[in-house]
Design a protein around this motif. Structure first.
Motif, PDB file in Angstrom:
ATOM      1  N   TYR A 210       5.084   8.014  -0.594  1.00 16.08           N
ATOM      2  CA  TYR A 210       5.980   8.776  -1.666  1.00 16.08           C
ATOM      3  C   TYR A 210       7.403   7.856  -1.402  1.00 16.08           C
ATOM      4  O   TYR A 210       7.895   7.942  -0.395  1.00 16.08           O
ATOM      5  N   ASP A 211       7.945   7.483  -2.665  1.00 13.24           N
ATOM      6  CA  ASP A 211       9.139   6.699  -2.633  1.00 13.24           C
ATOM      7  C   ASP A 211      10.291   7.670  -2.752  1.00 13.24           C
ATOM      8  O   ASP A 211      10.165   8.286  -3.925  1.00 13.24           O
ATOM      9  N   LEU A 212      11.219   8.000  -1.919  1.00 12.13           N
ATOM     10  CA  LEU A 212      11.936   9.053  -1.880  1.00 12.13           C
ATOM     11  C   LEU A 212      13.177   8.640  -3.140  1.00 12.13           C
ATOM     12  O   LEU A 212      13.901   9.475  -3.475  1.00 12.13           O
ATOM     13  N   THR A 213      13.485   7.351  -3.227  1.00 12.97           N
ATOM     14  CA  THR A 213      14.296   6.908  -4.223  1.00 12.97           C
ATOM     15  C   THR A 213      13.752   7.041  -5.728  1.00 12.97           C
ATOM     16  O   THR A 213      14.435   7.809  -6.699  1.00 12.97           O
ATOM     17  N   ASP A 214      12.629   6.461  -5.930  1.00 10.55           N
ATOM     18  CA  ASP A 214      12.203   6.620  -7.450  1.00 10.55           C
ATOM     19  C   ASP A 214      11.339   7.506  -7.570  1.00 10.55           C
ATOM     20  O   ASP A 214      10.978   7.966  -8.641  1.00 10.55           O
ATOM     21  N   LYS A 215      11.039   8.539  -6.641  1.00  8.93           N
ATOM     22  CA  LYS A 215      10.209   9.789  -6.661  1.00  8.93           C
ATOM     23  C   LYS A 215       8.872   9.261  -7.374  1.00  8.93           C
ATOM     24  O   LYS A 215       8.289  10.096  -8.110  1.00  8.93           O
ATOM     25  N   THR A 216       8.285   8.427  -6.717  1.00  3.67           N
ATOM     26  CA  THR A 216       6.787   7.990  -7.184  1.00  3.67           C
ATOM     27  C   THR A 216       5.835   7.979  -6.198  1.00  3.67           C
ATOM     28  O   THR A 216       6.339   7.806  -4.676  1.00  3.67           O
ATOM     29  N   LEU A 217       4.808   8.472  -6.340  1.00  9.04           N
ATOM     30  CA  LEU A 217       3.616   8.442  -5.230  1.00  9.04           C
ATOM     31  C   LEU A 217       2.487   7.608  -5.720  1.00  9.04           C
ATOM     32  O   LEU A 217       2.042   7.533  -6.857  1.00  9.04           O
ATOM     33  N   GLU A 218       2.207   6.879  -4.626  1.00  6.56           N
ATOM     34  CA  GLU A 218       1.001   5.847  -4.615  1.00  6.56           C
ATOM     35  C   GLU A 218      -0.157   6.620  -3.644  1.00  6.56           C
ATOM     36  O   GLU A 218       0.226   6.754  -2.534  1.00  6.56           O
ATOM     37  N   VAL A 219      -1.234   6.528  -4.249  1.00  5.08           N
ATOM     38  CA  VAL A 219      -2.551   7.156  -3.164  1.00  5.08           C
ATOM     39  C   VAL A 219      -3.400   5.930  -3.382  1.00  5.08           C
ATOM     40  O   VAL A 219      -3.918   5.339  -3.973  1.00  5.08           O
ATOM     41  N   ILE A 220      -3.756   5.486  -1.823  1.00  3.45           N
ATOM     42  CA  ILE A 220      -4.881   4.272  -1.560  1.00  3.45           C
ATOM     43  C   ILE A 220      -5.490   4.805  -0.254  1.00  3.45           C
ATOM     44  O   ILE A 220      -5.420   5.596   0.489  1.00  3.45           O
ATOM     45  N   ASN A 221      -6.950   4.000  -0.591  1.00  2.96           N
ATOM     46  CA  ASN A 221      -7.841   4.293   0.353  1.00  2.96           C
ATOM     47  C   ASN A 221      -7.485   3.306   1.601  1.00  2.96           C
ATOM     48  O   ASN A 221      -7.348   2.103   1.525  1.00  2.96           O
ATOM     49  N   VAL A 222      -7.534   3.791   2.773  1.00  3.94           N
ATOM     50  CA  VAL A 222      -7.140   2.884   4.212  1.00  3.94           C
ATOM     51  C   VAL A 222      -8.291   3.094   5.115  1.00  3.94           C
ATOM     52  O   VAL A 222      -8.909   3.899   5.242  1.00  3.94           O
ATOM     53  N   ASP A 223      -8.218   2.299   6.100  1.00  4.53           N
ATOM     54  CA  ASP A 223      -8.877   2.463   7.605  1.00  4.53           C
ATOM     55  C   ASP A 223      -8.236   3.031   8.185  1.00  4.53           C
ATOM     56  O   ASP A 223      -6.984   2.876   8.852  1.00  4.53           O
ATOM     57  N   VAL A 224      -8.783   4.466   8.384  1.00  3.94           N
ATOM     58  CA  VAL A 224      -8.162   5.661   9.085  1.00  3.94           C
ATOM     59  C   VAL A 224      -7.949   4.995  10.772  1.00  3.94           C
ATOM     60  O   VAL A 224      -6.743   5.421  11.253  1.00  3.94           O
ATOM     61  N   GLU A 225      -8.757   4.660  11.291  1.00  2.00           N
ATOM     62  CA  GLU A 225      -8.597   4.183  12.675  1.00  2.00           C
ATOM     63  C   GLU A 225      -7.266   3.235  12.869  1.00  2.00           C
ATOM     64  O   GLU A 225      -6.638   3.286  13.856  1.00  2.00           O
ATOM     65  N   SER A 226      -7.020   2.409  12.209  1.00  2.00           N
ATOM     66  CA  SER A 226      -5.902   1.375  12.209  1.00  2.00           C
ATOM     67  C   SER A 226      -4.737   2.184  11.824  1.00  2.00           C
ATOM     68  O   SER A 226      -3.662   1.983  12.653  1.00  2.00           O
ATOM     69  N   GLU A 227      -4.683   3.186  11.053  1.00  4.15           N
ATOM     70  CA  GLU A 227      -3.470   4.248  10.640  1.00  4.15           C
ATOM     71  C   GLU A 227      -3.095   4.925  11.936  1.00  4.15           C
ATOM     72  O   GLU A 227      -1.760   5.179  12.159  1.00  4.15           O
ATOM     73  N   ILE A 228      -3.958   5.108  12.592  1.00  6.29           N
ATOM     74  CA  ILE A 228      -3.580   6.279  13.966  1.00  6.29           C
ATOM     75  C   ILE A 228      -3.843   5.517  15.281  1.00  6.29           C
ATOM     76  O   ILE A 228      -3.721   6.245  16.226  1.00  6.29           O
ATOM     77  N   ALA A 229      -3.997   4.026  15.384  1.00  3.63           N
ATOM     78  CA  ALA A 229      -4.052   3.433  16.468  1.00  3.63           C
ATOM     79  C   ALA A 229      -2.866   3.560  17.377  1.00  3.63           C
ATOM     80  O   ALA A 229      -2.860   3.459  18.652  1.00  3.63           O
ATOM     81  N   TRP A 230      -1.628   3.830  16.748  1.00  2.35           N
ATOM     82  CA  TRP A 230      -0.582   3.634  17.530  1.00  2.35           C
ATOM     83  C   TRP A 230      -0.455   4.867  18.665  1.00  2.35           C
ATOM     84  O   TRP A 230      -0.033   5.028  19.609  1.00  2.35           O
ATOM     85  N   LYS A 231      -1.595   5.904  18.450  1.00  2.00           N
ATOM     86  CA  LYS A 231      -1.663   6.889  19.375  1.00  2.00           C
ATOM     87  C   LYS A 231      -2.009   6.426  20.747  1.00  2.00           C
ATOM     88  O   LYS A 231      -1.611   7.094  21.862  1.00  2.00           O
ATOM     89  N   GLU A 232      -2.896   5.439  20.504  1.00  5.28           N
ATOM     90  CA  GLU A 232      -3.277   4.915  21.859  1.00  5.28           C
ATOM     91  C   GLU A 232      -2.753   3.678  22.504  1.00  5.28           C
ATOM     92  O   GLU A 232      -3.141   2.847  23.119  1.00  5.28           O
TER      93      GLU A 232
END
Length: 317
Positions: A210-232
């Protein structure tokens, strides 16, 4: 030295600290009248009241009269965790370069580097609400009667769930809010002009940007493991635009980047970095993408506000 924290904010605070290369562990309970620490280095409990402190060979813990506490790594002269408990609310902030696991009354949360989480001491009758600045991974207990709500960006966006696992990234200096759903479902509620709201449901493996300036929302499919790898402690990039890579590194390592050649913004990076120092990642950029760097080191002080360094990037011609 890598540190892991385990905290429980219900009536008491429970935390443990384990340092690589050091067998000592510290745990404790923080109540309204003080704290009791237990360390394996001597097996003896150390009771601290308000306006008191305790030091061991690598850890310093202090609590003031108002219940504000600070956990510091003595070996690096670095504040790792700060916060406090009151009759009305709980709040704590994690310094950059660390991650922590937090036990909430409604589930578990992994708090990212340089992030702040706050919530009331007791939830109201209708909802379970927390406020986040930074990045966090939530695992929320299922409770249809009491939705769990994460408020970000001064309440301009809310993530509403009944029970699920998801990741939210909403750093103060970034102009976007990112929500990645791991399991279950969540409802994104975006506040617009004149009090209007817009909503969007997410499904597993979807990421809402979600872009706070333009107030636009984009929804995409992602590799979940890559998105949360920072936890490890892992950073995973797959054909990621360099500006996005730099934003991630800036938050993770507490630095600012200055790009001298605009053409670098068109570069993309692929790589996985497991508990690497920033200099190792920058060396990889130099070899793989012919990007040179220099670091302006800031003089460290003893304040709770972390000092940021500046990394200057140039294309090697």
């Amino acid at each position: 030295m890598k540190k892991h924290f385990l905290l429980l904010f219900t009536t008491f605070l429970l935390f443990t600290l384990t340092a690589t290369g050091c067998s000592n562990k510290v745990s404790g309970n923080l109540g309204k009248d003080g704290i009791k620490l237990v360390g394996t280095w001597n097996g003896v409990g150390n009771a601290l009241g308000r306006d008191d402190s305790y030091n061991c060979d690598y850890l310093s813990f202090s609590i003031d009269k108002e219940g504000r506490f600070t956990l510091k790594d003595i070996t690096q002269n670095k504040t790792c965790l700060s916060g406090g408990l009151s009759a009305d609310s709980s709040k704590f902030s994690l310094n950059t370069g660390s991650e922590t696991a937090v036990g909430l009354p409604s589930g578990w949360d992994d708090l990212g580097s340089g992030s702040t989480l706050s919530y009331p001491s007791s939830y109201d009758a209708e909802e379970r609400k927390v406020t986040l600045v930074g990045e966090a991974y939530f695992s929320v207990k299922h409770d249809p009667a009491h939705p769990f709500i994460v408020s970000v960006s001064h309440d301009r966006l809310r993530v509403k769930v009944l029970g699920t696992e998801f990741n939210v990234r909403a750093y103060e200096k970034e102009n976007v809010v990112q929500t990645t759903l791991v399991s279950g479902s969540v409802n994104i509620v975006m506040k617009e002009d004149k009090g209007k709201t817009n909503e969007r449901n997410l499904y597993p493996s979807e990421k809402a940007v979600y872009d706070l300036t333009d107030k636009t929302l984009e929804v995409i499919n992602v590799d979940v493991e890559s998105e949360i790898a920072w936890k490890e402690g892992r950073l995973v990039f797959k054909e990621t635009p360099l500006p996005e890579v730099l934003r991630c590194l800036a938050n993770f390592y507490n630095v600012d980047f200055k790009v001298m050649d605009p053409v670098l913004d068109s570069y993309r990076l692929t790589g996985t970095f497991n508990n690497r120092q920033l200099s190792q990642i920058l060396d990889y950029l130099r070899i793989s993408s012919r990007i040179d760097y220099s670091i302006k080191r800031m003089e460290m002080d003893d304040s709770l506000s972390a000092q940021r360094e500046q990394v200057v990037l140039r294309r090697i011609k």
